[in-house]
Design a protein around this motif. Sequence first.
Motif, short mmCIF file in Angstrom:
data_model
loop_
_atom_site.label_atom_id
_atom_site.label_comp_id
_atom_site.label_asym_id
_atom_site.label_seq_id
_atom_site.Cartn_x
_atom_site.Cartn_y
_atom_site.Cartn_z
N ARG A 316 1.41 -0.90 0.28
CA ARG A 316 -0.20 -0.03 0.02
C ARG A 316 0.17 1.37 0.06
N LEU A 317 2.11 1.12 0.82
CA LEU A 317 2.65 2.52 0.66
C LEU A 317 3.29 3.04 -0.53
N TYR A 318 3.68 1.85 -1.27
CA TYR A 318 4.46 2.42 -2.38
C TYR A 318 3.89 2.13 -3.90
N ALA A 319 2.42 2.20 -3.84
CA ALA A 319 1.18 1.27 -4.72
C ALA A 319 1.46 3.04 -5.50
N ALA A 320 1.95 4.33 -4.84
CA ALA A 320 1.75 5.67 -5.72
C ALA A 320 2.90 5.09 -6.55
N SER A 321 3.87 5.28 -6.41
CA SER A 321 4.70 4.82 -7.03
C SER A 321 4.31 4.20 -8.48
N VAL A 322 3.61 3.18 -8.06
CA VAL A 322 3.05 2.19 -9.31
C VAL A 322 2.23 3.24 -10.92
N VAL A 323 1.35 4.19 -9.51
CA VAL A 323 0.46 4.89 -10.66
C VAL A 323 1.27 5.71 -11.68
N PRO A 324 2.47 5.81 -11.66
CA PRO A 324 2.63 6.09 -13.29
C PRO A 324 2.97 5.57 -14.33
N ALA A 326 1.48 3.07 -14.76
CA ALA A 326 -0.10 1.90 -14.73
C ALA A 326 -0.29 2.92 -16.12
N VAL A 327 -0.39 4.53 -15.36
CA VAL A 327 -0.46 5.47 -16.61
C VAL A 327 0.36 5.73 -18.20
N GLY A 328 2.13 5.08 -18.10
CA GLY A 328 2.61 5.49 -18.88
C GLY A 328 1.68 3.90 -20.04
N TYR A 329 1.63 2.73 -19.33
CA TYR A 329 1.28 1.78 -20.34
C TYR A 329 0.00 2.19 -20.97
N THR A 330 -0.62 3.10 -19.82
CA THR A 330 -2.79 2.92 -20.41
C THR A 330 -1.83 3.81 -22.27
N VAL A 331 -1.19 4.76 -21.84
CA VAL A 331 -1.12 5.78 -22.74
C VAL A 331 -0.46 5.07 -24.33
N ILE A 377 3.17 8.18 -33.41
CA ILE A 377 2.21 6.85 -32.27
C ILE A 377 3.76 6.06 -31.31
N ALA A 378 4.67 5.31 -32.24
CA ALA A 378 5.74 5.59 -31.97
C ALA A 378 6.74 6.18 -30.69
N TRP A 379 7.04 6.96 -31.25
CA TRP A 379 7.83 7.58 -29.55
C TRP A 379 6.85 8.12 -28.77
N VAL A 380 5.76 8.34 -29.02
CA VAL A 380 4.91 8.10 -27.37
C VAL A 380 4.15 7.42 -26.92
N GLN A 381 4.53 6.30 -27.48
CA GLN A 381 4.21 4.87 -26.73
C GLN A 381 5.28 4.30 -26.22
N VAL A 382 6.88 4.05 -26.64
CA VAL A 382 7.77 4.28 -25.79
C VAL A 382 7.86 5.49 -24.90
N GLY A 383 7.88 6.46 -25.51
CA GLY A 383 8.35 7.63 -23.99
C GLY A 383 7.77 7.64 -22.90
N VAL A 386 8.67 4.79 -21.03
CA VAL A 386 9.74 4.40 -20.12
C VAL A 386 9.41 5.60 -19.03
N LEU A 387 9.20 6.83 -18.99
CA LEU A 387 8.65 8.10 -18.64
C LEU A 387 7.74 7.67 -16.86
N GLY A 388 6.97 7.03 -18.04
CA GLY A 388 6.12 6.07 -16.99
C GLY A 388 6.75 5.53 -15.06
N HIS A 389 7.65 4.79 -15.83
CA HIS A 389 8.81 4.06 -14.99
C HIS A 389 9.83 4.87 -14.78
N VAL A 390 10.55 5.24 -15.30
CA VAL A 390 11.40 6.94 -14.64
C VAL A 390 10.68 7.47 -13.52
N VAL A 391 9.46 8.21 -13.76
CA VAL A 391 8.92 8.68 -12.63
C VAL A 391 8.62 7.52 -11.31
#
Length: 433
Positions: A316-324, A326-331, A377-383, A386-391
């Motif tokens: 539960r404590l680290y769930a917020a760190s996984v939100v970006p 999930a958002v990155g995958y969704t985008v 599309i390709a660069w948005v998907q990869v970006g 990657v950005l989601g995981h870095v955040v």
Amino acid sequence: MTVLAHGVGSRTDLPLPLGLALYGAGAAILVSFTVLLLFWRRPRLGDAASGHPLPAWVQRAADSAPLRRGLQAVALAVAVLVLAVALAGPDDTADNLAPWVLYVTFWVGLVPVSLLLGPVWRVLNPLRLLARGLRVLTGPPRGADRLPALGLWPAAGSLLAFVWLELVYPGRSEPVAVAVFLAAHAVVHLAAAAWFGEGWFARGDGFEVYSAVLGRLSVVGRRDDGVVVVRSPLTNAMAGPDSPGLAAVVVVLLGSTGFDGLSRTAWWQTGPGAAGDTASGTVGLVACTALVAVLYLLGTRLSGRLGRLPLGPQPRLYAASVVPIAVGYTVAHYFSLLALDGQTTWILASDPFGTGADLFGTAADVVDLRAVSPDVIAWVQVGAVVLGHVVGVLLAHEKALRVAPRAPASDQLPLVLVMVLFTVAGLGLLFGF
């Protein structure tokens, strides 16, 4: 048309070398973690009391009950129209507005709107308006005192039910399936709200919680005193409560996008998913979600044990760190769907019942496949991945500094390694590898 895994529509493949994307993404995560270890040695993000207040008129509008009810009434009218079109509109999915509204305009469109404005579905949710009206018949909620104990677990179940429909059920694109889902969703959540009170929607309605999770990365938020403010999305992500069940919601989002990618691979289509039946798809969705849950639990538990934290709260404590993440995958998974197939909604809206009308002058239009190039599309998907995981790594590091300030930073390595694994696996599935 061919109906694919998103209920309707299709997705453009990446025109980038797989190795470049995988090695670059993994390196970005590890390098960012190293930089954090060297230069981010104390908590730096603001808390729930931080932020720059927006003008007073914005605050009044955000808290205006008449405005909220008016917006909910508009949303209710749209929902009734979509239900009517699903039941009485054209039989062919390609010509029926309802599946496109549900799977593309609403489900996918909720992502950018929530990222920009925050938890908008909490304001627009028409079921809140209906629940308020039905309270005259149902009386005071009898189970309101039990609602806090539920956390966000009901929303995780609600989301799992929807993604099962979107990704698994063979007849998901049929208008009648959309009608049944909309009616069943309304009945279930109105019944729950009658028992638990209107607060149920913030904990049990998958769409409302989904919008709230996405909104944690918006620049718009609320201070702990309720004032609407503008602040860093990173601060917003950390300021949100670590509610029980938040990790389950994020795991469902990650697991479902993972299965979406898996279902597009040649291995799946010629192997376990060759039959295209409900059973194999259900097993695949549950297996992907369970695998994500196991990896996440393993990473957080090991990091917590190394940091000598109490056994219970790490997920539960680290769930917020996984939100970006999930958002990155969704985008990454939905960007091209919204940009290209999202045009169909506005085309069909001119003639929703197939009577030959042309209300908005778009009935004769066709989808412009050149609106967004494959390279973009390709660069948005990869970006996004990657950005989601870095955040995510940054937020996990910030959380570790807050809950275990004296623990060595290397204690975070198990969770970071899990994030790297998610990155590589996510991009591999995005490529259909």
